[in-house]
Motif scaffolding. Structure first.
Motif, PDB file in Angstrom:
ATOM      1  N   ARG A  12       0.839  -1.210   0.000  1.00  0.00           N
ATOM      2  CA  ARG A  12       0.000   0.000   0.000  1.00  0.00           C
ATOM      3  C   ARG A  12       0.866   1.248   0.000  1.00  0.00           C
ATOM      4  NH1 ARG A  12      -2.512  -1.183   4.045  1.00  0.00           N
ATOM      5  NH2 ARG A  12      -1.434   0.058   5.628  1.00  0.00           N
ATOM      6  N   GLN A  13       1.934   1.238   0.774  1.00  0.00           N
ATOM      7  CA  GLN A  13       2.827   2.389   0.810  1.00  0.00           C
ATOM      8  C   GLN A  13       3.468   2.635  -0.552  1.00  0.00           C
ATOM      9  OE1 GLN A  13       5.919   2.021   3.741  1.00  0.00           O
ATOM     10  NE2 GLN A  13       6.652   4.105   3.471  1.00  0.00           N
ATOM     11  N   ALA A  69       1.524   7.106  -6.618  1.00  0.00           N
ATOM     12  CA  ALA A  69       0.529   8.114  -6.960  1.00  0.00           C
ATOM     13  C   ALA A  69       1.050   9.518  -6.675  1.00  0.00           C
ATOM     14  CB  ALA A  69      -0.759   7.851  -6.173  1.00  0.00           C
ATOM     15  N   ALA A  70       1.752   9.684  -5.547  1.00  0.00           N
ATOM     16  CA  ALA A  70       2.307  10.988  -5.198  1.00  0.00           C
ATOM     17  C   ALA A  70       3.375  11.402  -6.193  1.00  0.00           C
ATOM     18  CB  ALA A  70       2.887  10.942  -3.786  1.00  0.00           C
ATOM     19  N   LEU A  71       4.165  10.455  -6.650  1.00  0.00           N
ATOM     20  CA  LEU A  71       5.204  10.764  -7.632  1.00  0.00           C
ATOM     21  C   LEU A  71       4.585  11.172  -8.965  1.00  0.00           C
ATOM     22  CD1 LEU A  71       8.144  10.858  -8.527  1.00  0.00           C
ATOM     23  CD2 LEU A  71       8.020   8.398  -8.987  1.00  0.00           C
ATOM     24  N   ALA A  72       3.527  10.476  -9.369  1.00  0.00           N
ATOM     25  CA  ALA A  72       2.858  10.824 -10.621  1.00  0.00           C
ATOM     26  C   ALA A  72       2.271  12.220 -10.556  1.00  0.00           C
ATOM     27  CB  ALA A  72       1.776   9.793 -10.929  1.00  0.00           C
ATOM     28  N   GLY A  89       3.050  18.135 -12.585  1.00  0.00           N
ATOM     29  CA  GLY A  89       3.004  19.579 -12.411  1.00  0.00           C
ATOM     30  C   GLY A  89       2.260  20.009 -11.180  1.00  0.00           C
ATOM     31  N   GLY A  90       1.861  19.019 -10.344  1.00  0.00           N
ATOM     32  CA  GLY A  90       1.127  19.389  -9.138  1.00  0.00           C
ATOM     33  C   GLY A  90       1.994  20.062  -8.106  1.00  0.00           C
ATOM     34  N   GLY A  91       3.290  19.758  -8.123  1.00  0.00           N
ATOM     35  CA  GLY A  91       4.162  20.322  -7.108  1.00  0.00           C
ATOM     36  C   GLY A  91       4.383  21.806  -7.298  1.00  0.00           C
ATOM     37  N   GLY A  92       4.176  22.570  -6.263  1.00  0.00           N
ATOM     38  CA  GLY A  92       4.477  23.993  -6.288  1.00  0.00           C
ATOM     39  C   GLY A  92       3.390  24.865  -6.874  1.00  0.00           C
ATOM     40  N   THR A  93       2.319  24.275  -7.420  1.00  0.00           N
ATOM     41  CA  THR A  93       1.251  25.087  -8.004  1.00  0.00           C
ATOM     42  C   THR A  93       0.275  25.524  -6.930  1.00  0.00           C
ATOM     43  OG1 THR A  93      -0.067  23.113  -8.489  1.00  0.00           O
ATOM     44  CG2 THR A  93       1.454  23.884 -10.205  1.00  0.00           C
ATOM     45  N   GLN A 152      10.053  11.206  -5.370  1.00  0.00           N
ATOM     46  CA  GLN A 152      10.885  10.172  -6.004  1.00  0.00           C
ATOM     47  C   GLN A 152      11.619   9.344  -4.946  1.00  0.00           C
ATOM     48  OE1 GLN A 152      11.336   9.592  -9.606  1.00  0.00           O
ATOM     49  NE2 GLN A 152      11.995   7.708  -8.581  1.00  0.00           N
ATOM     50  N   SER A 153      12.145  10.022  -3.926  1.00  0.00           N
ATOM     51  CA  SER A 153      12.848   9.295  -2.859  1.00  0.00           C
ATOM     52  C   SER A 153      11.894   8.365  -2.119  1.00  0.00           C
ATOM     53  CB  SER A 153      13.476  10.293  -1.882  1.00  0.00           C
ATOM     54  OG  SER A 153      14.456  11.093  -2.522  1.00  0.00           O
TER      55      SER A 153
END
Length: 311
Positions: free
Chosen positions: A96-97, A103-106, A111-115, A205-206
Motif C-alpha cells: 500500500r505504501q 501516486a504521489a510521484l505521478a 506539475g502538481g508540485g508547487g502550483t 521520487q525518494s
C-alpha cells in the motif's frame, strides 16, 4: 577434545647414581659414587583442550516488514545456491505504501508540485510540509532497513537511504534559499515556486524508491550457498558458533511474538512474521573450522604449525 602435540624436545639426560655404602664397604676401597653414560631422549608435551566445530559462514534472512510467509521454496536441511529465492513475504502495508508513493510521484511529475502558491508565507508553509514528509519517509525507510538481518543487504539499503537524504537536502536547501530571497524581494516568486516543485518531486521520487526497495526486499534470497535452517539462530548469526547449534537452532530468535511452551516457533508457510523476524538461516559447511579454548598455563606450548588431533 583437541590434543596439541609440541615438537619433540631434545634433552640431555645425565644419570648419576649415588651409591651409599656401609662402613664395611668403605674400608674395602670401593668408589662412593657411580657415573653412568649420558644420551639424548625425546620429551613430548601434550595439551588437552575442549573445542567446537564451526561453519565457514552463516547468513540470516529476516522479514523486512510485517506480513505473512506467502511462498516458502525450501525445507530445513535443503542445500541452496547464492541468489536462490528462499521465501516471499506478503506485506499489505508495504504494498500500500508503494502504491501511495507511486501516486504521489505521478502527481508531482504532472506539475502538481508547487502550483497554487502565492506569496512567501504559503511558500514557507509548503516547504515545511515537504520537508516533514521527506523526514518521515526517510525515518520509516531507515527503521525498516535496520530490521534486515543480512549485513550486506542492510548496508546497501542504508546507503541508498543516505544518498536519497543527501540529494533531497541539496534540493530543499535551494528551495529554502529562494523562498528567503522572495521574502527579501531579491528573487522572483516563479523561481521559488519552481525550486519548491523540484523539492517536492525529489521528495516524492525518494519516497517511491525507498518504498519499492522495501517491496523488492520482500523476496528473500540466499546471500551465500549452504544448508538451510528455517528460523533463526540463538545469539544471532555468527560463524564462530557451534556447528551443531547452527544446524539445530531454528526459531531460537523471533521478534514477532514470545515463544509459547509446547509450540513450534519454526517459520512455516502462511506464518505471521513481524519486521525483523528471522525466516531462515543459511549455513556454509563447505569448510569447517575448529575453535579451542586453551588454558592460560598451556598457551605458551601452542604455536603456529603445531600439529593437533581431534577426538
Amino acid at each position: 577434545m583437541v590434543v596439541v602435540r609440541r615438537a619433540p624436545l631434545a634433552a640431555l639426560v645425565g644419570v648419576v647414581v649415588s651409591v651409599v655404602l656401609g662402613a664395611s664397604s668403605c674400608t674395602s676401597g670401593t668408589p662412593a659414587i657411580g657415573v653412568g653414560p649420558a644420551g639424548r631422549g625425546d620429551v613430548s608435551e601434550v595439551v588437552d583442550a575442549s573445542a567446537t566445530v564451526t561453519a565457514k559462514a552463516v547468513a540470516g534472512l529476516t522479514a523486512p516488514a510485517a506480513g505473512t510467509v506467502a511462498v516458502l521454496t525450501v525445507t530445513t536441511g535443503a542445500s541452496v545456491r547464492a541468489g536462490q529465492v528462499v521465501a516471499i513475504i506478503d506485506a499489505p502495508a508495504a504494498q500500500r505504501q508503494l502504491r501511495e508513493a507511486g501516486a504521489a510521484l505521478a502527481a508531482a511529475r504532472g506539475g502538481g508540485g508547487g502550483t497554487g502558491l502565492s506569496g512567501s508565507a504559503s511558500l514557507t508553509a509548503a516547504q515545511k510540509k515537504t520537508d516533514a514528509a521527506a523526514a518521515k519517509a526517510f525515518a520509516q525507510a531507515r527503521a525498516a532497513a535496520n530490521q534486515i538481518g543480512d549485513p550486506m543487504v542492510r548496508a546497501a539499503l542504508l546507503a541508498q537511504i543516505d544518498a536519497a537524504t543527501k540529494q533531497y537536502a541539496s534540493v530543499s536547501l535551494t528551495a529554502r534559499t529562494l523562498v528567503t530571497s522572495v521574502r527579501r524581494g531579491i528573487a522572483s516568486l516563479s523561481s521559488a515556486v519552481g525550486a519548491l516543485g523540484a523539492a517536492q518531486r525529489a521528495q516524492a521520487q525518494s519516497a517511491y524508491d525507498l518504498a519499492k526497495s522495501t517491496v523488492d526486499s520482500l523476496t528473500l534470497r540466499a546471500t551465500i550457498a549452504g544448508v538451510v535452517q528455517l528460523g533463526g539462530v540463538a545469539g544471532g548469526s555468527s560463524s564462530t558458533g557451534s556447528l551443531a547449534d547452527l544446524l539445530s537452532g531454528a526459531g531460537a530468535v523471533s521478534t514477532a511474538a514470545p515463544k509459547v511452551p509446547g509450540t513450534d516457533d519454526t517459520v512455516s508457510l502462511g506464518a505471521q512474521v513481524g519486521a525483523g523476524t528471522p525466516v531462515a538461516t543459511i549455513v556454509d559447511t563447505s569448510s569447517l573450522g575448529l575453535v579451542a579454548e586453551v588454558d592460560e598455563t598451556d598457551v605458551i606450548l601452542v604455536a603456529p604449525g603445531v600439529a593437533a588431533s581431534v577426538e
